[in-house]
Design a protein around this motif. Structure first.
Motif, PDB file in Angstrom:
ATOM      1  N   ALA A   1     -99.511 -97.268  65.766  1.00 16.79           N
ATOM      2  CA  ALA A   1    -100.371 -96.228  66.337  1.00 16.79           C
ATOM      3  C   ALA A   1    -100.751 -95.144  65.337  1.00 16.79           C
ATOM      4  N   ALA A   2     -99.860 -94.844  64.363  1.00 16.96           N
ATOM      5  CA  ALA A   2    -100.075 -93.637  63.544  1.00 16.96           C
ATOM      6  C   ALA A   2     -99.952 -93.847  62.047  1.00 16.96           C
ATOM      7  N   GLY A   3     -99.486 -94.995  61.568  1.00 18.55           N
ATOM      8  CA  GLY A   3     -99.418 -95.231  60.140  1.00 18.55           C
ATOM      9  C   GLY A   3     -98.113 -94.791  59.504  1.00 18.55           C
ATOM     10  N   PHE A   4     -98.070 -94.892  58.152  1.00 17.19           N
ATOM     11  CA  PHE A   4     -96.832 -94.685  57.395  1.00 17.19           C
ATOM     12  C   PHE A   4     -96.308 -93.255  57.488  1.00 17.19           C
ATOM     13  N   ARG A   5     -97.179 -92.252  57.337  1.00 16.81           N
ATOM     14  CA  ARG A   5     -96.711 -90.868  57.222  1.00 16.81           C
ATOM     15  C   ARG A   5     -95.921 -90.440  58.451  1.00 16.81           C
ATOM     16  N   ILE A   6     -96.476 -90.649  59.633  1.00 14.53           N
ATOM     17  CA  ILE A   6     -95.788 -90.267  60.870  1.00 14.53           C
ATOM     18  C   ILE A   6     -94.535 -91.118  61.064  1.00 14.53           C
ATOM     19  N   THR A   7     -94.602 -92.385  60.685  1.00 10.20           N
ATOM     20  CA  THR A   7     -93.445 -93.277  60.845  1.00 10.20           C
ATOM     21  C   THR A   7     -92.249 -92.797  60.036  1.00 10.20           C
ATOM     22  N   LEU A   8     -92.473 -92.522  58.742  1.00 14.99           N
ATOM     23  CA  LEU A   8     -91.371 -92.089  57.887  1.00 14.99           C
ATOM     24  C   LEU A   8     -90.889 -90.690  58.234  1.00 14.99           C
ATOM     25  N   THR A   9     -91.801 -89.805  58.632  1.00 18.84           N
ATOM     26  CA  THR A   9     -91.398 -88.467  59.074  1.00 18.84           C
ATOM     27  C   THR A   9     -90.540 -88.553  60.328  1.00 18.84           C
ATOM     28  N   SER A  10     -90.915 -89.432  61.257  1.00 21.18           N
ATOM     29  CA  SER A  10     -90.131 -89.618  62.483  1.00 21.18           C
ATOM     30  C   SER A  10     -88.738 -90.138  62.174  1.00 21.18           C
ATOM     31  N   LEU A  11     -88.646 -91.059  61.220  1.00 22.88           N
ATOM     32  CA  LEU A  11     -87.348 -91.609  60.843  1.00 22.88           C
ATOM     33  C   LEU A  11     -86.453 -90.522  60.259  1.00 22.88           C
ATOM     34  N   GLY A  12     -87.000 -89.672  59.379  1.00 13.74           N
ATOM     35  CA  GLY A  12     -86.218 -88.577  58.823  1.00 13.74           C
ATOM     36  C   GLY A  12     -85.785 -87.578  59.879  1.00 13.74           C
ATOM     37  N   ALA A  13     -86.670 -87.280  60.833  1.00 19.37           N
ATOM     38  CA  ALA A  13     -86.341 -86.324  61.890  1.00 19.37           C
ATOM     39  C   ALA A  13     -85.231 -86.859  62.790  1.00 19.37           C
ATOM     40  N   MET A  14     -85.295 -88.140  63.140  1.00 19.78           N
ATOM     41  CA  MET A  14     -84.238 -88.727  63.975  1.00 19.78           C
ATOM     42  C   MET A  14     -82.895 -88.690  63.253  1.00 19.78           C
ATOM     43  N   LEU A  15     -82.920 -88.911  61.946  1.00 22.80           N
ATOM     44  CA  LEU A  15     -81.681 -88.868  61.175  1.00 22.80           C
ATOM     45  C   LEU A  15     -81.073 -87.468  61.183  1.00 22.80           C
ATOM     46  N   LEU A  16     -81.915 -86.437  61.083  1.00 22.76           N
ATOM     47  CA  LEU A  16     -81.411 -85.064  61.140  1.00 22.76           C
ATOM     48  C   LEU A  16     -80.821 -84.738  62.509  1.00 22.76           C
ATOM     49  N   VAL A  17     -81.459 -85.180  63.576  1.00 22.98           N
ATOM     50  CA  VAL A  17     -80.927 -84.938  64.921  1.00 22.98           C
ATOM     51  C   VAL A  17     -79.560 -85.601  65.083  1.00 22.98           C
ATOM     52  N   ALA A  18     -79.419 -86.822  64.558  1.00 24.49           N
ATOM     53  CA  ALA A  18     -78.144 -87.528  64.647  1.00 24.49           C
ATOM     54  C   ALA A  18     -77.056 -86.878  63.798  1.00 24.49           C
ATOM     55  N   THR A  19     -77.442 -85.976  62.906  1.00 27.82           N
ATOM     56  CA  THR A  19     -76.482 -85.279  62.049  1.00 27.82           C
ATOM     57  C   THR A  19     -75.815 -84.104  62.767  1.00 27.82           C
ATOM     58  N   LEU A  20     -76.391 -83.635  63.857  1.00 24.71           N
ATOM     59  CA  LEU A  20     -75.879 -82.430  64.533  1.00 24.71           C
ATOM     60  C   LEU A  20     -74.409 -82.560  64.956  1.00 24.71           C
ATOM     61  N   PRO A  21     -73.950 -83.669  65.568  1.00 26.74           N
ATOM     62  CA  PRO A  21     -72.538 -83.738  65.980  1.00 26.74           C
ATOM     63  C   PRO A  21     -71.552 -83.581  64.828  1.00 26.74           C
ATOM     64  N   ILE A  22     -71.800 -84.204  63.675  1.00 23.61           N
ATOM     65  CA  ILE A  22     -70.871 -84.054  62.549  1.00 23.61           C
ATOM     66  C   ILE A  22     -70.970 -82.661  61.952  1.00 23.61           C
ATOM     67  N   THR A  23     -72.095 -81.974  62.151  1.00 22.12           N
ATOM     68  CA  THR A  23     -72.249 -80.608  61.658  1.00 22.12           C
ATOM     69  C   THR A  23     -71.288 -79.655  62.355  1.00 22.12           C
ATOM     70  N   VAL A  24     -71.099 -79.826  63.668  1.00 22.65           N
ATOM     71  CA  VAL A  24     -70.223 -78.929  64.439  1.00 22.65           C
ATOM     72  C   VAL A  24     -68.797 -79.458  64.549  1.00 22.65           C
ATOM     73  N   PHE A  25     -68.541 -80.675  64.088  1.00 29.03           N
ATOM     74  CA  PHE A  25     -67.214 -81.271  64.174  1.00 29.03           C
ATOM     75  C   PHE A  25     -66.259 -80.602  63.198  1.00 29.03           C
ATOM     76  N   ARG A  26     -65.034 -80.389  63.634  1.00 28.27           N
ATOM     77  CA  ARG A  26     -63.983 -79.855  62.773  1.00 28.27           C
ATOM     78  C   ARG A  26     -62.951 -80.951  62.552  1.00 28.27           C
ATOM     79  N   GLU A  27     -62.944 -81.486  61.349  1.00 29.30           N
ATOM     80  CA  GLU A  27     -62.097 -82.632  61.042  1.00 29.30           C
ATOM     81  C   GLU A  27     -60.632 -82.228  60.972  1.00 29.30           C
ATOM     82  N   PRO A  28     -59.731 -82.987  61.632  1.00 29.01           N
ATOM     83  CA  PRO A  28     -58.297 -82.688  61.535  1.00 29.01           C
ATOM     84  C   PRO A  28     -57.819 -82.827  60.090  1.00 29.01           C
ATOM     85  N   PRO A  29     -56.854 -82.011  59.676  1.00 24.92           N
ATOM     86  CA  PRO A  29     -56.354 -82.108  58.298  1.00 24.92           C
ATOM     87  C   PRO A  29     -55.683 -83.453  58.052  1.00 24.92           C
ATOM     88  N   ALA A  30     -55.889 -83.980  56.862  1.00 28.29           N
ATOM     89  CA  ALA A  30     -55.277 -85.258  56.485  1.00 28.29           C
ATOM     90  C   ALA A  30     -54.974 -85.225  55.000  1.00 28.29           C
TER      91      ALA A  30
END
Length: 406
Positions: A166-195
């Motif tokens: 529907a929209a070509g390469f530019r929108i496709t790759l931008t959408s892929l990058g945006a989805m990856l950033l959204v999926a990064t939010l949980p690890i951003t707020v996660f506090r990893e237990p000490p190991a």
């Protein structure tokens, strides 16, 4: 069966991380072959493009660093995952800048770089999963792992095929990058237990797998178990769009994989993850591996006659269902084989064997399909998948995974 809230929290975090890996890998394995087919590349060339997954085969070389590093300010695992997520998204945004989309060489170079980043993230994520999950959570954890990875692959593959149409390469790759950033939010707020990292004098490297009794048989199983299925799937997307195959349009391919394939694969992953400990690893690997071989064989039957969309949809659903079950059982057994103190390295060595086998199989698939035709190629792939089941039956009579989790 009710899953405790603490377990749901762990599974939610791991879901976001495995989805993050599936997003670019879905674009690479599902969307890219279709695009290369449309650009006029031959089947052998499309098959060889699977070698861009080379970092996934070689990640065991740097996986010990993930276990040896200290926690740092961001955490032992989180300190690797978070920067890589941001860097991967930035690379995708940069790839979207040229008007009209990237050239084939630049696109392939970017795919190789993103695979390198994603493979490194995978090492840290697998280590985090083994760190967080208790033994009774392994089946569900690996079911969620496979399911979330498949969701990411569907979003990065079939969904983005629809976006591209529907929209070509530019929108496709931008959408892929945006989805990856959204999926990064949980690890951003996660506090990893000490190991604490393992003692420097104890090596978590490949040498462990070269000396442990029974390890070579286990690594042999890992090499053959998914190779037949990937020998088939390496040519599945070209078959979908080839006028001499199914002759589907890009939109139809997107809905086929993203609708039927997604739902069936998700169900299969959760079924396999939930049943593997109840059945035992050997019975699960035998049973689900047999179903996987049958699913691949059905593609040969469909390809041998004029293609019906309804029949192809049914076969696609069955194959994704059985593949999800087989993958979840294999990944659960692999995680059980890890030493807790060397989780990232141990799991990565096993995963690298699987990826090496599937990568070689997918790279060779174009030569097979080009020489034999689609129907004979899928039949040969089903035979290879069946041989893997025979290997499990012969080599692992009453034997469970070789690891030392505890």
């Amino acid at each position: 069966m009710t899953i405790p809230k603490s377990s749901l929290t762990k599974l939610g975090l791991l879901s976001s991380l495995y989805l993050s890996q599936g997003l670019p890998f879905g674009f690479f394995t599902q969307a890219l072959p279709v695009l290369l087919q449309r650009m006029g590349l031959s089947l052998p060339a499309i098959g060889l493009s699977h070698l861009l997954a080379l970092p996934w085969m070689l990640k065991f070389l740097w996986s010990p660093l993930m276990d040896r590093r200290g926690a740092g300010r961001l955490g032992r695992r989180r300190g690797v995952i978070l920067p890589i997520q941001v860097l991967s998204a930035s690379l995708l945004f940069a790839l979207a800048l040229p008007e009209g989309g990237p050239t084939i060489p630049w696109l392939c170079a970017a795919v190789l770089c993103i695979n390198l980043l994603a493979a490194t993230q995978d090492v840290a994520t697998d280590g985090l999963a083994v760190d967080l999950l208790d033994e009774h959570e392994l089946g569900w954890g690996n079911g969620v792992q496979v399911a979330a990875y498949r969701v990411g692959m569907i979003l990065g593959g079939s969904f983005l095929l629809l976006v591209f149409d529907a929209a070509g390469f530019r929108i496709t790759l931008t959408s892929l990058g945006a989805m990856l950033l959204v999926a990064t939010l949980p690890i951003t707020v996660f506090r990893e237990p000490p190991a604490a990292p393992p003692p420097p004098r104890e090596s978590p490297s490949l040498s462990y797998w070269l000396t442990r009794p029974g390890a070579f048989s286990w690594l042999g199983l890992l090499f053959v178990y998914k190779a037949g299925e990937h020998f088939a799937s390496g040519m599945l997307k070209p078959f979908f769009v080839d006028p001499h195959g199914a002759g589907l349009g890009m939109r139809e391919v997107g809905w086929m994989i993203g609708g039927v394939g997604f739902a069936a694969g998700l169900l299969g992953a959760m079924l396999g993850g939930g049943l593997v400990r109840r059945l035992g690893y050997r019975r699960a690997l035998l049973g689900f591996g047999t179903l996987q071989a049958i699913g691949v064989l059905l593609y040969a039957l469909v390809a041998s006659r004029p293609v019906s969309i309804s029949a192809l949809s049914v076969v696609c659903g069955i194959e994704h269902l059985t593949s999800g079950m087989a993958t979840a059982s294999l990944f659960t057994a692999m995680m059980e084989s890890c030493r807790p103190e060397h989780a990232a390295a141990d799991y990565t060595v096993q995963a690298s064997v699987v990826v090496a086998a599937t990568g070689v199989a997918a790279a060779a698939s174009g030569f097979s399909a080009g020489a034999l035709g689609y129907a004979a190629h899928f039949a040969l792939a089903a035979g290879l998948a069946a041989l893997a089941v025979v290997f499990v039956g012969v080599m692992f009579r009453g034997i469970e995974p070789v690891g030392a989790r505890g």
